[in-house]
Design a protein around this motif. Structure first.
Motif, short mmCIF file in Angstrom:
data_model
loop_
_atom_site.label_atom_id
_atom_site.label_comp_id
_atom_site.label_asym_id
_atom_site.label_seq_id
_atom_site.Cartn_x
_atom_site.Cartn_y
_atom_site.Cartn_z
N TYR A 7 0.83 -1.21 0.00
CA TYR A 7 0.00 0.00 0.00
C TYR A 7 0.86 1.26 0.00
O TYR A 7 0.49 2.27 -0.60
CB TYR A 7 -0.99 0.00 1.17
N LEU A 10 2.11 1.77 -3.59
CA LEU A 10 1.02 2.34 -4.38
C LEU A 10 0.88 3.84 -4.10
O LEU A 10 0.75 4.64 -5.02
CB LEU A 10 -0.30 1.64 -4.08
N GLN A 11 0.93 4.21 -2.82
CA GLN A 11 0.80 5.62 -2.45
C GLN A 11 1.96 6.46 -2.98
O GLN A 11 1.80 7.63 -3.27
CB GLN A 11 0.67 5.77 -0.93
N HIS A 13 3.10 6.38 -5.75
CA HIS A 13 2.79 6.70 -7.15
C HIS A 13 1.47 7.47 -7.26
O HIS A 13 0.91 7.57 -8.35
CB HIS A 13 2.74 5.41 -7.98
N SER A 14 1.02 8.01 -6.17
CA SER A 14 -0.22 8.78 -6.14
C SER A 14 -0.03 10.14 -6.82
O SER A 14 1.05 10.72 -6.79
CB SER A 14 -0.64 9.01 -4.68
N ASP A 16 -1.28 12.71 -5.60
CA ASP A 16 -1.26 13.62 -4.45
C ASP A 16 0.17 13.72 -3.90
O ASP A 16 0.70 12.77 -3.33
CB ASP A 16 -2.21 13.09 -3.38
N LEU A 19 0.70 12.88 -0.13
CA LEU A 19 0.57 11.44 0.11
C LEU A 19 1.81 10.70 -0.38
O LEU A 19 2.32 9.79 0.29
CB LEU A 19 -0.68 10.91 -0.59
N ARG A 20 2.33 11.10 -1.56
CA ARG A 20 3.55 10.49 -2.10
C ARG A 20 4.72 10.65 -1.15
O ARG A 20 5.45 9.70 -0.87
CB ARG A 20 3.91 11.12 -3.45
N TYR A 108 -0.36 -2.11 -13.58
CA TYR A 108 0.87 -1.45 -13.14
C TYR A 108 2.13 -2.10 -13.69
O TYR A 108 3.22 -1.71 -13.34
CB TYR A 108 0.93 -1.43 -11.61
#
Length: 155
Positions: A7, A10-11, A13-14, A16, A19-20, A108
């Motif tokens: 998780y 994944l974040q 690559h956000s 936001d 968040l990254r 992905y």
């Protein structure tokens, strides 16, 4: 995976930015926690495998071109064929007790296929576990007795 959390990757690559950055910080902190654990157990891995694993920078960004499961009455063997632009290896996991592959979709994946991302080894008495985080949202886990590595001639 215990340390390299899917998780968080994944974040990272956000779209936001906040968040990254938060995910990147947490991911690095987890990696720092794994380092001392791996230092304690790595000497119990076969020397030949460990040498290649380190030389190839833990196979980061290698393509996983095949996963072959050979299941016979007495034992199960898994062979992973991995490669980069210059090298090809077959990793052989012997006496495999469990196999878990979480491959939710190909969204992905890199254009060249599934890529090896981050690795965690764990030692449970006489069995090893290797967890591989691939392409942001895929995880592979194998619990096995021994591991070996065969190098093929450069491409």
């Amino acid at each position: 995976m215990k340390y390299y959390k899917k998780y968080l990757w994944l974040q990272m690559h956000s779209p936001d930015e906040k968040l990254r950055q938060e995910a990147k910080t947490k991911f690095r902190e987890s990696a720092k926690e794994y380092g001392p654990y791996f230092e304690k157990i790595k000497s119990q891995l076969p020397e030949q495998f460990l040498e290649v694993f380190n030389d190839m920078k833990w196979f980061h960004d290698f393509s996983i071109s095949s996963i072959c499961v050979n299941n016979i009455a007495k034992s199960t063997t898994v062979k992973l064929t991995i490669e980069d632009d210059e090298n090809r290896f077959v990793l052989k996991l012997s006496d495999v007790a469990t196999i878990s592959m979480d491959i939710p979709n190909k969204n992905y994946w890199m254009p060249s296929g599934m890529k090896w991302g981050y690795t965690e080894f764990e030692l449970f008495e006489d069995k090893w576990s290797i967890n591989i985080l691939c392409d942001i949202n895929c995880e592979l886990e194998f619990r096995f007795k021994s591991i070996s590595c065969e190098r093929f001639v450069s491409k």
